[in-house]
Design an enzyme around this catalytic site. Structure first.
Site, PDB file in Angstrom:
ATOM      1  N   GLU A  20     -16.578  74.464  25.432  1.00 11.45           N
ATOM      2  CA  GLU A  20     -15.897  75.321  23.799  1.00 11.45           C
ATOM      3  C   GLU A  20     -14.964  74.477  23.997  1.00 11.45           C
ATOM      4  OE1 GLU A  20     -14.579  78.448  25.063  1.00 11.45           O
ATOM      5  OE2 GLU A  20     -12.505  78.235  25.569  1.00 11.45           O
ATOM      6  N   CYS A  21     -14.778  73.644  21.936  1.00  7.25           N
ATOM      7  CA  CYS A  21     -13.893  72.984  21.434  1.00  7.25           C
ATOM      8  C   CYS A  21     -13.649  71.320  22.356  1.00  7.25           C
ATOM      9  CB  CYS A  21     -12.961  73.452  21.127  1.00  7.25           C
ATOM     10  SG  CYS A  21     -11.802  72.877  20.079  1.00  7.25           S
TER      11      CYS A  21
END
Length: 463
Positions: free
Chosen positions: A335-336
């Protein structure tokens, strides 16, 4: 903190609590929250701190100050039931609960004021009074009375010019009992920042010294001189909630979680959710470790891969282990910042291009301005996973886009929200997920059997 499911049972828990807020961001509420926690922890009290909203960085300072894990409270992202359970669990253990608000008291939907009203938390306002005098009283009065029903703890003046200035501010209050003191302007009490917010306390060798200096300054104020008996004026009753058990869908599976200066955006509650799902969680450092721990699944959380891109790229043994992990069909959730590290390369604002791990096709461009910010939710396998987005980069990728997030109340579409990419056994997105909002969806991302999923579940809508 022990398992929330075990602590959030039984009778009402009563504990002093306070929500630290301000008229706006940048007033100093994080410093005051951490200083207050450090001051009472030094006096031998058990302090538990919470952060209102999805922030990753302020909790580093609060955890250092209190010596205990810090959890997020957000009536939308984490949900009222989760907030209620965590507050009740903490109240059973602590002598003082401190909740740091988000932005200004009434900013956001839901706001810090909504949280204070929902749980009866006394409100302490921190106001940067460096450029005001009599208006200080008006701002304090407005914060207190804008919505009826708030419990008011008082107001602290921050960044004050002199003792004479402090006297003018104190005299401006309609109720003298609400004066909790003033902190004089002192650059040494300002916590360092970078593009995503505060620098994490774990990155600074003098972090504790900074906290002690802030606590020392606070100790000279009426707020800092409150003893155990006076804290009882802030006592709040936290009723025992009903806690839904989490099915052990990841029992027998080991999840390796990246954790270091490049991958530091980790909610303590997310690790807790993995453990409640039955997973054995192990940590590794992509900056320091040459091998991936033996595991069934990998989680690369967000952080600052852009600040460590060359070092990450140079760790080819770990890159080879991650490649072998994916080639074996084992799940990897990124994520990210975790997704960024998997990409082919990152283009810095000055035009320099730095190669990355190359496990996810595409390139990332880092900007000097915010690219996305706000709450988001993801419909996934018949479940609705809540979270948020906050990043300064954009990416282009040829990986298959299998879903998109959407803001609360909005329908997902091709040009809204964040893409969820699938590439082999990799799932990656800019979306930061709050695992406790949908443990079943999380279990599926980490390789649990897909029993009970609805047909065409990836397109199922969130409410």
């Amino acid at each position: 903190m022990a398992d929330i499911a075990n602590l959030s049972q039984g009778a009402v828990a009563r504990c002093p609590a306070v929500l630290v807020t301000a008229p706006a961001s940048g007033q100093g509420k994080t410093t005051i929250t951490a200083a207050l926690a450090r001051l009472h922890a030094r006096q031998g009290r058990r302090v538990r701190v919470f952060k209102c909203g999805p922030d990753f960085l302020d909790p580093f300072w609060h955890a250092l100050a209190s010596g205990a894990p810090v959890y997020q409270l957000d009536l939308w992202m984490t949900g009222e039931a989760d907030c209620r359970a965590r507050l009740h669990a903490a109240a059973q253990q602590a002598d003082l609960l401190i909740v740091e608000g988000v932005m200004g008291l009434y900013d956001g939907e839901p706001s810090a004021a909504d949280l204070a009203l929902r749980f009866g938390l006394p409100v302490l306002a921190v106001i940067d009074a460096g450029a005001m005098a009599g208006t200080f009283g008006a701002v304090a009065y407005g914060l207190q009375h804008y919505r009826a029903g708030l419990r008011w703890a008082g107001v602290l003046a921050n960044r004050v010019g002199s003792e004479r200035h402090a006297g003018m501010l104190q005299a401006s209050l309609q109720n003298p009992a609400h004066w909790l003191g003033a902190l004089l302007r002192n650059p040494a009490l300002t916590l360092p920042e970078r593009h995503l917010g505060l620098v994490a306390a774990t990155e600074l060798g003098d972090a504790m010294a900074r906290l002690d200096a802030a606590a020392d300054a606070l100790a000279a104020t009426p707020l800092g001189r409150m003893d155990a008996a006076q804290l009882q004026a802030w006592a709040v009753d936290f009723p025992a909630p009903t806690v839904q058990p989490v099915a052990p869908l990841l029992a027998g599976r080991t999840v390796a979680v990246a954790r270091d200066a490049a991958f530091c955006f980790l909610y303590a509650a997310n690790v807790q959710t993995l453990e409640q799902l039955g997973a054995h969680v192990v940590f590794f450092s992509p900056l320091a470790d040459a091998a991936l721990p033996p595991c069934d699944a990998v989680w690369l959380p967000g952080g600052y891969p852009e600040l460590h891109a060359a070092q990450l790229h140079a760790n080819q043994p770990l890159r080879a282990d991650l490649h072998a992990h994916v080639q074996a069909g084992k799940p990897l959730w990124a994520e990210c910042g975790g997704m960024v590290a998997l990409m082919d390369a990152i283009r810095q604002p000055d035009g320099r291009v730095q190669p990355l791990w190359g496990l996810l096709p595409g390139e990332v461009t880092l900007h000097t301005r915010l690219a996305a910010l706000g709450p988001q939710q993801l419909a996934w396998q018949g479940h609705c996973l809540r979270g948020h987005t906050f990043h300064y980069s954009t990416c282009t990728s040829s990986a298959r886009e299998v879903a998109r997030t959407a803001a609360p109340g909005a329908a997902p579409g091709p040009n809204v929200g964040e893409a969820l990419y699938r590439h082999g056994s990799i799932h990656a997105s800019y979306f930061h997920a709050w695992f406790a909002s949908a443990p079943q969806a999380v279990a599926l991302l980490f390789g649990a059997a897909q029993a009970g999923c609805v047909a065409d579940a990836e397109k199922a809508a969130c409410p």
